[in-house]
Design an enzyme around this catalytic site. Structure first.
Site, PDB file in Angstrom:
ATOM      1  CB  THR A 131      -0.948   0.043   1.207  1.00 46.60           C
ATOM      2  OG1 THR A 131      -1.780   1.194   1.114  1.00 46.60           O
ATOM      3  CG2 THR A 131      -0.208   0.114   2.529  1.00 46.60           C
ATOM      4  CG  ASN A 138      -4.041   5.156   2.700  1.00 48.81           C
ATOM      5  OD1 ASN A 138      -3.691   5.608   3.776  1.00 48.81           O
ATOM      6  ND2 ASN A 138      -5.256   5.288   2.224  1.00 48.81           N
ATOM      7  N   GLY A 165      -2.221   5.950   6.144  1.00 50.92           N
ATOM      8  CA  GLY A 165      -3.291   5.675   7.124  1.00 50.92           C
ATOM      9  C   GLY A 165      -3.494   4.181   7.282  1.00 50.92           C
ATOM     10  CD  GLU A 180      -4.569   0.385 -15.808  1.00 49.33           C
ATOM     11  OE1 GLU A 180      -5.647   0.685 -16.334  1.00 49.33           O
ATOM     12  OE2 GLU A 180      -3.650  -0.221 -16.385  1.00 49.33           O
ATOM     13  CG  ASP A 205      -9.322  -2.240  -3.385  1.00 51.14           C
ATOM     14  OD1 ASP A 205      -8.478  -1.383  -3.690  1.00 51.14           O
ATOM     15  OD2 ASP A 205     -10.495  -2.195  -3.808  1.00 51.14           O
ATOM     16  CG  PHE A 245      -7.141   7.027   6.305  1.00 51.02           C
ATOM     17  CD1 PHE A 245      -7.489   6.691   5.005  1.00 51.02           C
ATOM     18  CD2 PHE A 245      -7.048   5.991   7.231  1.00 51.02           C
ATOM     19  CE1 PHE A 245      -7.726   5.371   4.630  1.00 51.02           C
ATOM     20  CE2 PHE A 245      -7.290   4.661   6.876  1.00 51.02           C
ATOM     21  CZ  PHE A 245      -7.631   4.360   5.572  1.00 51.02           C
ATOM     22  N   GLY A 246      -9.220   9.477   5.224  1.00 54.51           N
ATOM     23  CA  GLY A 246     -10.298   9.300   4.247  1.00 54.51           C
ATOM     24  C   GLY A 246     -11.626   9.897   4.701  1.00 54.51           C
ATOM     25  CE1 TYR A 247     -15.492   9.770   0.509  1.00 52.72           C
ATOM     26  CE2 TYR A 247     -13.886   7.982   0.580  1.00 52.72           C
ATOM     27  CZ  TYR A 247     -14.616   8.911  -0.133  1.00 52.72           C
ATOM     28  OH  TYR A 247     -14.488   8.979  -1.499  1.00 52.72           O
ATOM     29  NE  ARG A 272      -7.508  -0.585   6.099  1.00 49.18           N
ATOM     30  CZ  ARG A 272      -8.314   0.485   5.986  1.00 49.18           C
ATOM     31  NH1 ARG A 272      -8.604   1.205   7.046  1.00 49.18           N
ATOM     32  NH2 ARG A 272      -8.805   0.827   4.811  1.00 49.18           N
TER      33      ARG A 272
HETATM   34  P1  ITT Z   1      -3.495   1.747  -1.736  1.00 45.05           P
HETATM   35  O1  ITT Z   1      -4.234   1.318  -2.989  1.00 45.05           O
HETATM   36  O2  ITT Z   1      -2.091   2.168  -2.018  1.00 45.05           O
HETATM   37  O3  ITT Z   1      -3.594   0.740  -0.642  1.00 45.05           O
HETATM   38  P2  ITT Z   1      -5.611   3.715  -1.574  1.00 45.05           P
HETATM   39  O4  ITT Z   1      -5.972   4.766  -0.578  1.00 45.05           O
HETATM   40  O5  ITT Z   1      -5.608   4.103  -3.026  1.00 45.05           O
HETATM   41  O6  ITT Z   1      -4.215   3.084  -1.155  1.00 45.05           O
HETATM   42  P3  ITT Z   1      -7.900   2.001  -2.021  1.00 45.05           P
HETATM   43  O7  ITT Z   1      -7.802   1.971  -3.500  1.00 45.05           O
HETATM   44  O8  ITT Z   1      -8.241   0.727  -1.306  1.00 45.05           O
HETATM   45  O9  ITT Z   1      -6.549   2.482  -1.347  1.00 45.05           O
HETATM   46  O10 ITT Z   1      -8.966   3.114  -1.624  1.00 45.05           O
HETATM   47  C1  ITT Z   1      -9.421   3.172  -0.331  1.00 45.05           C
HETATM   48  C2  ITT Z   1     -10.100   4.510  -0.109  1.00 45.05           C
HETATM   49  O11 ITT Z   1     -11.334   4.260   0.592  1.00 45.05           O
HETATM   50  C3  ITT Z   1      -9.284   5.395   0.793  1.00 45.05           C
HETATM   51  O12 ITT Z   1      -8.376   6.200   0.058  1.00 45.05           O
HETATM   52  C4  ITT Z   1     -10.363   6.192   1.512  1.00 45.05           C
HETATM   53  O13 ITT Z   1     -10.814   7.236   0.693  1.00 45.05           O
HETATM   54  C5  ITT Z   1     -11.490   5.161   1.649  1.00 45.05           C
HETATM   55  N1  ITT Z   1     -11.321   4.388   2.911  1.00 45.05           N
HETATM   56  C6  ITT Z   1     -10.942   3.094   3.036  1.00 45.05           C
HETATM   57  N2  ITT Z   1     -10.833   2.757   4.327  1.00 45.05           N
HETATM   58  C7  ITT Z   1     -11.133   3.850   5.031  1.00 45.05           C
HETATM   59  C8  ITT Z   1     -11.170   4.142   6.392  1.00 45.05           C
HETATM   60  O14 ITT Z   1     -10.813   3.241   7.319  1.00 45.05           O
HETATM   61  N3  ITT Z   1     -11.533   5.348   6.774  1.00 45.05           N
HETATM   62  C9  ITT Z   1     -11.876   6.289   5.877  1.00 45.05           C
HETATM   63  N4  ITT Z   1     -11.837   6.127   4.555  1.00 45.05           N
HETATM   64  C10 ITT Z   1     -11.461   4.899   4.128  1.00 45.05           C
END
Ligand code: ITT
Length: 215
Positions: A17, A19, A21, A47, A76, A164-166, A193
C-alpha cells in the site's frame, strides 16, 4: 488470541500500500498475531482496473509479489453509500476526480472526496453507508483473503481529526461520534479493516503453523 498456546514464530509480510493511514492501522491489527509488516523499498504503480474490492486487492498484492518476491498483504477498501447506488465503492480514493457531480479544485483528495459525498447526499433522507475492506495475502500460490464491513451513517458535516479518508463524515452504528473521533484502538476494534485483517491473520497463522517436514 487464546487460540495459540505455543510461542508463535514471527511472520514477516510486505504491505502493498502507499496509503500511510492504512499502514499504521494494519501494523497495529496484525502485531498481536505475530505478523510483522514490512514496507516496500519503493512504491509500485498498480493500475486498479478490477471491478471488485477482491480483484483490486489481488492486483495490488500480485504486483508487489512480482516486484519483490516476498509474501505480501494488500488492502482494497472503500465507502459504499446506499443512496448513491454503492458509490464511491471501489472508486473511493479518487471519487473527487470522477466527473459526475463535478470536480472541485483546491482541496486535498480526502477533503474533495468528502465534499463530493456530502453534496451528492444533500436533501436525501437515506444516509446509510458502510465501509468495506478486502484483506488479501499472496505468496505466489492461491492466496488467502477475508472481508470486513462496518455499517453506519454519513453525517451532515465533517468532525474529528483521527483516521483518514471519509472517517470525519462516517458515524458507525452504536456511536454518537464519527470514526475520526474514535481512538486508533477503538477504530481498529470495530472497523472493516480490523475485521478483515484479523480474519486474514487467522488464515495466515494456519498456513504458517503447518509443521515443517523433518529433515
Ligand atoms: P493503496 O491502494 O495504495 O492501498 P488507496 O488509498 O488508493 O491506497 P484504495 O484503493 O483501497 O486504497 O482506496 C481506499 C479509499 O477508501 C481510501 O483512500 C479512503 O478514501 C477510503 N477508505 C478506506 N478505508 C477507510 C477508512 O478506514 N476510513 C476512511 N476512509 C477509508
Amino acid at each position: 488470541m487464546g487460540e495459540d498456546k505455543e510461542p508463535m514464530e514471527e511472520v514477516e509480510v510486505l504491505l502493498a500500500t502507499s496509503n500511510p493511514g492504512k499502514v499504521k492501522e494494519i501494523n497495529a491489527i496484525l502485531a498481536p498475531y505475530g505478523i510483522r509488516v514490512k514496507l516496500p523499498e519503493e512504491k509500485v504503480e498498480v493500475e486498479e482496473k478490477g471491478t471488485t474490492f477482491l480483484e483490486n486487492a489481488y492486483l495490488k498484492a500480485k504486483a508487489y509479489w512480482e516486484r519483490f518476491r516476498l509474501p505480501t498483504v494488500a488492502d482494497d477498501s472503500g465507502l459504499v453509500v446506499e443512496a448513491l447506488g454503492g458509490y464511491p465503492g471501489i472508486y473511493s480514493s479518487r471519487f473527487y476526480s470522477i466527473d459526475f457531480g463535478g470536480i472541485e479544485e483546491g482541496y486535498t483528495p480526502d477533503e474533495a472526496n468528502i465534499r463530493k459525498v456530502l453534496r451528492l447526499l444533500e436533501g436525501k433522507e437515506n444516509r446509510r453507508a458502510k465501509f468495506v475492506a478486502c484483506a488479501l495475502f499472496y505468496d505466489g500460490g492461491e492466496g488467502l483473503f477475508a472481508f470486513g464491513e462496518c455499517k453506519g451513517e454519513i453525517t451532515l458535516k465533517p468532525e474529528g481529526e483521527g483516521g483518514f479518508g471519509y472517517d470525519p463524515v462516517f458515524r458507525p452504528d452504536g456511536y454518537e461520534v464519527t470514526m475520526a473521533q474514535l481512538s486508533a484502538e477503538e477504530k481498529n476494534r470495530i472497523s472493516h479493516r480490523g475485521k478483515a485483517f484479523r480474519r486474514l491473520a487467522r488464515l495466515i497463522r494456519r498456513v504458517y503453523r503447518e509443521p515443517s517436514p523433518s529433515p
